[in-house]
Motif scaffolding. Structure first.
Motif, PDB file in Angstrom:
ATOM      1  N   PRO A   1       0.810  -1.229   0.000  1.00 51.05           N
ATOM      2  CA  PRO A   1       0.000   0.000   0.000  1.00 51.05           C
ATOM      3  C   PRO A   1       0.836   1.269   0.000  1.00 51.05           C
ATOM      4  O   PRO A   1       1.888   1.343   0.636  1.00 51.05           O
ATOM      5  N   ILE A   2       0.361   2.281  -0.737  1.00 51.22           N
ATOM      6  CA  ILE A   2       0.887   3.645  -0.623  1.00 51.22           C
ATOM      7  C   ILE A   2      -0.300   4.598  -0.611  1.00 51.22           C
ATOM      8  O   ILE A   2      -1.432   4.201  -0.923  1.00 51.22           O
TER       9      ILE A   2
ATOM     10  N   VAL B   1       6.531   7.403  -8.191  1.00 45.74           N
ATOM     11  CA  VAL B   1       7.636   6.513  -8.556  1.00 45.74           C
ATOM     12  C   VAL B   1       8.871   7.318  -8.937  1.00 45.74           C
ATOM     13  O   VAL B   1       9.991   7.023  -8.508  1.00 45.74           O
ATOM     14  N   VAL B   2       8.663   8.361  -9.739  1.00 43.74           N
ATOM     15  CA  VAL B   2       9.790   9.197 -10.162  1.00 43.74           C
ATOM     16  C   VAL B   2      10.402   9.921  -8.968  1.00 43.74           C
ATOM     17  O   VAL B   2      11.627   9.973  -8.808  1.00 43.74           O
ATOM     18  N   GLN B   3       9.569  10.450  -8.116  1.00 42.90           N
ATOM     19  CA  GLN B   3      10.040  11.234  -6.972  1.00 42.90           C
ATOM     20  C   GLN B   3      10.753  10.371  -5.942  1.00 42.90           C
ATOM     21  O   GLN B   3      11.673  10.832  -5.258  1.00 42.90           O
ATOM     22  N   HIS B   4      10.345   9.084  -5.830  1.00 47.03           N
ATOM     23  CA  HIS B   4      10.904   8.204  -4.794  1.00 47.03           C
ATOM     24  C   HIS B   4      11.685   7.037  -5.400  1.00 47.03           C
ATOM     25  O   HIS B   4      11.871   6.004  -4.738  1.00 47.03           O
ATOM     26  N   GLN B   5      12.170   7.198  -6.623  1.00 45.72           N
ATOM     27  CA  GLN B   5      12.810   6.082  -7.341  1.00 45.72           C
ATOM     28  C   GLN B   5      13.997   5.483  -6.607  1.00 45.72           C
ATOM     29  O   GLN B   5      14.275   4.287  -6.729  1.00 45.72           O
ATOM     30  N   ASN B   6      14.713   6.301  -5.809  1.00 44.87           N
ATOM     31  CA  ASN B   6      15.881   5.783  -5.097  1.00 44.87           C
ATOM     32  C   ASN B   6      15.518   5.009  -3.839  1.00 44.87           C
ATOM     33  O   ASN B   6      16.381   4.368  -3.224  1.00 44.87           O
TER      34      ASN B   6
ATOM     35  N   ILE C   1      12.752   2.870  -3.920  1.00 46.36           N
ATOM     36  CA  ILE C   1      11.878   1.782  -4.368  1.00 46.36           C
ATOM     37  C   ILE C   1      12.686   0.614  -4.907  1.00 46.36           C
ATOM     38  O   ILE C   1      13.689   0.805  -5.600  1.00 46.36           O
ATOM     39  N   GLU C   2      12.252  -0.592  -4.593  1.00 50.25           N
ATOM     40  CA  GLU C   2      12.834  -1.806  -5.152  1.00 50.25           C
ATOM     41  C   GLU C   2      11.972  -2.230  -6.339  1.00 50.25           C
ATOM     42  O   GLU C   2      10.785  -2.514  -6.182  1.00 50.25           O
ATOM     43  N   PHE C   3      12.559  -2.244  -7.543  1.00 51.17           N
ATOM     44  CA  PHE C   3      11.810  -2.592  -8.744  1.00 51.17           C
ATOM     45  C   PHE C   3      11.982  -4.068  -9.093  1.00 51.17           C
ATOM     46  O   PHE C   3      13.037  -4.639  -8.854  1.00 51.17           O
ATOM     47  N   PRO C   4      10.963  -4.703  -9.687  1.00 49.51           N
ATOM     48  CA  PRO C   4       9.637  -4.145  -9.986  1.00 49.51           C
ATOM     49  C   PRO C   4       8.855  -3.848  -8.699  1.00 49.51           C
ATOM     50  O   PRO C   4       8.943  -4.597  -7.739  1.00 49.51           O
ATOM     51  N   PHE C   5       8.143  -2.736  -8.733  1.00 51.34           N
ATOM     52  CA  PHE C   5       7.405  -2.246  -7.570  1.00 51.34           C
ATOM     53  C   PHE C   5       5.919  -2.522  -7.758  1.00 51.34           C
ATOM     54  O   PHE C   5       5.303  -2.064  -8.712  1.00 51.34           O
TER      55      PHE C   5
ATOM     56  N   PHE D   1     -15.473   9.876  -5.883  1.00 51.61           N
ATOM     57  CA  PHE D   1     -15.610   8.430  -5.742  1.00 51.61           C
ATOM     58  C   PHE D   1     -14.248   7.811  -5.437  1.00 51.61           C
ATOM     59  O   PHE D   1     -13.209   8.435  -5.629  1.00 51.61           O
ATOM     60  N   PHE D   2     -14.280   6.587  -4.952  1.00 51.99           N
ATOM     61  CA  PHE D   2     -13.054   5.879  -4.605  1.00 51.99           C
ATOM     62  C   PHE D   2     -12.576   5.033  -5.779  1.00 51.99           C
ATOM     63  O   PHE D   2     -13.382   4.448  -6.509  1.00 51.99           O
ATOM     64  N   GLN D   3     -11.260   4.970  -5.954  1.00 57.86           N
ATOM     65  CA  GLN D   3     -10.656   4.002  -6.858  1.00 57.86           C
ATOM     66  C   GLN D   3      -9.806   3.040  -6.043  1.00 57.86           C
ATOM     67  O   GLN D   3      -9.236   3.422  -5.017  1.00 57.86           O
ATOM     68  N   CYS D   4      -9.760   1.822  -6.494  1.00 60.37           N
ATOM     69  CA  CYS D   4      -8.977   0.780  -5.832  1.00 60.37           C
ATOM     70  C   CYS D   4      -8.019   0.217  -6.889  1.00 60.37           C
ATOM     71  O   CYS D   4      -8.420  -0.598  -7.710  1.00 60.37           O
ATOM     72  N   ASP D   5      -6.776   0.691  -6.878  1.00 60.88           N
ATOM     73  CA  ASP D   5      -5.820   0.393  -7.942  1.00 60.88           C
ATOM     74  C   ASP D   5      -4.730  -0.566  -7.501  1.00 60.88           C
ATOM     75  O   ASP D   5      -4.268  -0.516  -6.347  1.00 60.88           O
ATOM     76  N   ALA D   6      -4.296  -1.405  -8.430  1.00 57.62           N
ATOM     77  CA  ALA D   6      -3.119  -2.257  -8.245  1.00 57.62           C
ATOM     78  C   ALA D   6      -2.253  -2.102  -9.489  1.00 57.62           C
ATOM     79  O   ALA D   6      -2.735  -2.290 -10.605  1.00 57.62           O
ATOM     80  N   ASP D   7      -0.991  -1.725  -9.304  1.00 55.42           N
ATOM     81  CA  ASP D   7      -0.081  -1.500 -10.425  1.00 55.42           C
ATOM     82  C   ASP D   7       1.270  -2.158 -10.167  1.00 55.42           C
ATOM     83  O   ASP D   7       1.712  -2.272  -9.020  1.00 55.42           O
ATOM     84  N   VAL D   8       1.920  -2.552 -11.259  1.00 57.81           N
ATOM     85  CA  VAL D   8       3.300  -3.031 -11.212  1.00 57.81           C
ATOM     86  C   VAL D   8       4.105  -2.140 -12.138  1.00 57.81           C
ATOM     87  O   VAL D   8       3.753  -1.973 -13.306  1.00 57.81           O
ATOM     88  N   VAL D   9       5.183  -1.566 -11.636  1.00 58.77           N
ATOM     89  CA  VAL D   9       6.028  -0.719 -12.468  1.00 58.77           C
ATOM     90  C   VAL D   9       7.459  -1.244 -12.408  1.00 58.77           C
ATOM     91  O   VAL D   9       7.922  -1.691 -11.358  1.00 58.77           O
ATOM     92  N   GLY D  10       8.119  -1.243 -13.583  1.00 55.45           N
ATOM     93  CA  GLY D  10       9.499  -1.722 -13.641  1.00 55.45           C
ATOM     94  C   GLY D  10       9.634  -3.098 -14.236  1.00 55.45           C
ATOM     95  O   GLY D  10      10.680  -3.736 -14.106  1.00 55.45           O
ATOM     96  N   SER D  11       8.600  -3.584 -14.912  1.00 56.51           N
ATOM     97  CA  SER D  11       8.651  -4.893 -15.564  1.00 56.51           C
ATOM     98  C   SER D  11       7.827  -4.859 -16.843  1.00 56.51           C
ATOM     99  O   SER D  11       6.700  -4.375 -16.846  1.00 56.51           O
TER     100      SER D  11
END
Length: 475
Positions: free
Chosen positions: A40-41, A130-135, A137-141, A163-173
């Motif tokens: 979670p973030i 992701v860009v702001q905290h790239q250092n 983060i362990e990728f893939p995140f 309204f609420f959104q419930c998102d799941a993402d993978v970045v770096g793969s």
């Protein structure tokens, strides 16, 4: 006389019962996010305008809620609003009716009075994160995020401004196994909610690019996809009309006609696409990506959902570059999509981080709620309130009751004391209106025998128990 209280159009208040049901959906989604390895973030409710603007296409940009800067720089010495003459003449509340030159002027003026905006979705803020905290983060995140978003849309059934959104993402793969897992995640969540028979529609933006190339409309790709994405809303003729208005030729529409009649199994549709896109290298890449996803999902199997290739699915957001998803509720329910997402290969690039591919999906909490409600799929336990209420007979009895309440709460049993020493009948009426199933009577007689009288407010049955018996009965 004070005006009647109200809330802004497109927003809602939620009762305790409604909140309980929403939390049930959120907890189901959250637990499965974590089961699939997502972390979670959270990001701020509002972002700098430059973070959001230009990421959603022209239609999306119009729906972003902008926040007015503080201060009175609007006014001149005579306390009159200073607006450029051209801007003053615009119908700002119906900006879709103004021409391009006026829109440029309006946007320029807006930039001087508003530097921040409420987030439109969770994906662009995630890319910024992701860009702001790239250092750090362990990728893939793999991240999930469940927070509200805001859109200045026209409210209607299943569509709100908050309204609420419930998102799941993978970045770096770039691995297509991520898409396979996201299809499984959709299936797992909707199965856990008891919502069987959903259809997970899939397409690929490379295929849409290939089709635009084949029909000679590559320079109109965005117009082509935005119009195509409205097929369910405005029909085939409406889509064609909009394409013509955007400058797509009649000859191109003849070539695109097969799109409106694709039928058969997933494999059949893949074969038809292969035939249509033979001359497009980009289009054939999309075909192969879809084939990989389809074949592996078929091998692994789905519990209750169906995966279907929808070649007219476009997803209007400009940042998608590969697979795109949209989830349709069971056909027995008249409802728009209840989920969607896709692959975005260059979203972080707009914030300065190149070659960082990502893919993600979103669950539409509010629409899922409406579907579960209509199909009566919420478990009865979801709306469960306090398990028992202790009747108040006075301070001495209330203290005796409170000692038991304290111990029961340590066992995670929901109990409460009626706060006032009023007529017993009124206390029972309160319990009835709250749908509390049990009442605990702890009067002089019970104190003397170190016991409790437990009354079932549904059946009317009443028994005398010690504390252990009370605990067992309420567990």
């Amino acid at each position: 006389m004070a005006s009647k209280p109200s809330i802004p159009k497109g927003t809602r208040d939620f009762s305790p019962a409604e909140v309980s049901k929403r939390q049930y959906i959120i907890q189901t989604i959250k637990s499965n996010f974590e089961k699939f390895g997502f972390q979670p973030i959270e990001t701020p409710s509002f972002e700098n305008s430059e973070t959001l603007m230009g990421k959603y296409g022209e239609e999306g940009d119009r729906l972003i809620f902008k926040i007015l800067n503080s201060g009175n720089f609007f006014y001149n010495k005579k306390n009159k609003i200073e607006l450029p003459e051209a801007i003053a003449e615009l119908q700002i509340n119906s900006a879709e009716t103004i021409d391009t030159n006026q829109r440029i002027q309006l946007n320029k003026f807006t930039g001087t009075i508003s530097e921040k905006a409420l987030r439109y979705d969770l994906t662009v803020p995630f890319a910024r994160y992701v860009v702001q905290h790239q250092n750090e983060i362990e990728f893939p995140f793999k991240r999930y995020q469940i927070q509200p978003v805001w859109r200045a849309d026209n409210p209607q059934k299943g569509r709100f401004r908050e309204f609420f959104q419930c998102d799941a993402d993978v970045v770096g793969s770039k691995s297509l196994w991520q898409e396979v897992e996201l299809v499984q995640l959709y299936d797992t969540v909707f199965t856990a909610l008891g919502l069987e028979g959903v259809t997970i529609k899939i397409n690929n933006r490379k295929i849409l690019s290939g089709i635009a190339e084949v029909i000679g409309a590559s320079d109109k790709l965005i117009d082509f996809t935005v119009a195509l994405d409205k097929l369910d809303k405005i029909g085939e003729e409406g889509v064609k009309k909009e394409m013509i208005e955007k400058g797509i030729s009649e000859e191109a529409l003849v070539k695109v006609q097969p799109l409106f009649g694709f039928t058969g199994t997933f494999a059949d549709k893949i074969a038809q696409l292969s035939s249509l896109l033979t001359s497009s290298e980009e289009g054939m890449k999309g075909v192969e990506e879809l084939r990989f996803i389809c074949d592996n999902v078929a091998t692994l199997g789905l519990s209750t959902a169906t995966l279907d290739l929808d070649v007219t699915l476009a997803r209007g957001l400009n940042y998608y570059t590969g697979a795109i998803f949209e989830v349709a509720a069971p056909k027995t329910v008249a409802m728009g999509s209840i989920g969607g997402g896709g692959r975005y290969d260059d979203l972080t690039g707009i914030f300065g981080l190149k070659n960082m591919s990502g893919v993600g999906i979103s669950f539409g909490l509010d629409r899922i709620y409406l579907v579960l409600e209509e199909l009566q799929l919420f478990p009865e336990t979801v709306a469960a309130t306090t398990k028992a209420i202790f009747i108040n007979y006075g301070d001495t009895e209330a203290l005796y009751a409170s000692q038991a309440i304290q111990k029961l709460r340590k066992e995670n049993i929901k109990v409460e004391l009626y706060p006032d020493n009023v007529k017993v009948g009124k206390q029972f009426q309160y319990a009835d209106k709250r749908l509390i199933p049990f009442a605990v009577i702890a009067g002089e007689q019970e104190i003397a025998s170190n016991s409790y009288s437990l009354k079932n407010l549904v059946s009317g049955e009443q028994i005398s128990v010690d504390f252990e018996g009370l605990k067992e009965a309420l567990l």
